[in-house]
Scaffold this active site. Sequence first.
Site, PDB file in Angstrom:
ATOM      1  N   PHE A  91      -1.249  -4.200  -1.051  1.00 52.39           N
ATOM      2  CA  PHE A  91       0.086  -4.726  -0.731  1.00 52.39           C
ATOM      3  C   PHE A  91      -0.030  -6.113  -0.069  1.00 52.39           C
ATOM      4  CE2 PHE A  91       3.325  -4.329   2.923  1.00 52.39           C
ATOM      5  CZ  PHE A  91       4.295  -5.070   2.254  1.00 52.39           C
ATOM      6  N   TYR A 134      -8.796   5.280  11.602  1.00 49.90           N
ATOM      7  CA  TYR A 134      -8.299   3.925  11.325  1.00 49.90           C
ATOM      8  C   TYR A 134      -8.372   3.077  12.590  1.00 49.90           C
ATOM      9  CZ  TYR A 134      -5.052   0.326   9.565  1.00 49.90           C
ATOM     10  OH  TYR A 134      -4.465  -0.853   9.165  1.00 49.90           O
TER      11      TYR A 134
END
Length: 312
Positions: free
Chosen positions: A11, A145
Amino acid sequence: MRAVITGGAGFLGSHLCDYLIESGWDVLSIDNLVTGSEGNAAHLIKHPHFRMIRHDVSQYIDVPGPIDYVLHFASPASPVDYLKLPIQTLKVGALGTHNSLGLALAKSARYLLASTSECYGDPQISPQPETYWGHVNPIGPRGVYDEAKRFAEAMVMAYHRFHGVDTRIVRIFNTYGPRMRLNDGRALPNFIYQAIRGEPITVYGDGHQTRSFCYVSDLIEGIYGLMNSDEHEPVNIGNPQEITILEFAERVRTLVGSDVPIVFKPLPQDDPRQRCPDISKAKRLLGWQPKVNLDEGLQLTLKFFRQRIAAE
Ligand code: UDP
């Protein structure tokens, strides 16, 4: 100028490819397509200054010829994705950062790390300035993450201090816009998809948790400003317009013109209660601030999602 962008089929990576190509750069995108898609850069494929290769940057990266800038954007970035791909997420944040820094060092290239507001975890102060060290659960489901990106920041600073690599770190807050995946599990694609399909909108928890959503073109302009600055320590880029997730769901529903119900589902573990960037550093150093307001940005994104859903 020649740039290597890891995650160039994702993205944000693909929007960055567009921006650099339009600015006259030569761009090599490296992506293993685990969450990215070739379609995101399909319009660039015939461009004489663009090339895309499929490779996992957690493995050694070999790029012949000179490089001026390495931009490390490869990583699963939606909570649903990194919960499904925990080891890959840790590897790309750790080994991928090491390999891409090694490439920058070998080529005497400048370097930019796409870091994240997740470095602040579930913050105890709001808005979050870059000086805040964060409140992260290292062993929770989001730890894969958060900790990978925190390690990545430490690695970038070590390459800067020890090897003298000319580095930058951007802490990216929630960003939205065309090319988000419909099924990436994040709030905006879910809400739009549900409202368009006439399904109930799923709000997790009581919906009082906040986020601050930045339109993608603003984010890319901020990153370009940082690329051209001399700042080596992290800089927040995001939109400080904060909104609760429940309000956000209502805004999306109204925009779509739907009357589907909002249903409440359990809040995922360690879901941050609030998130809002303090962007005074970016304003001061880069002369940057976001320009696109939420309604405008949502209109542009909704148009993209409608086309995608119609093509399904
Ligand atoms: N969320 C929600 N419904 C959904 C998807 C997400 O209420 O269908 C919530 C999620 O729990 C979080 C916020 O929306 O509080 C933003 O989630 P997202 O996955 O977009 O990104 P995050 O900011 O948590 O990384």
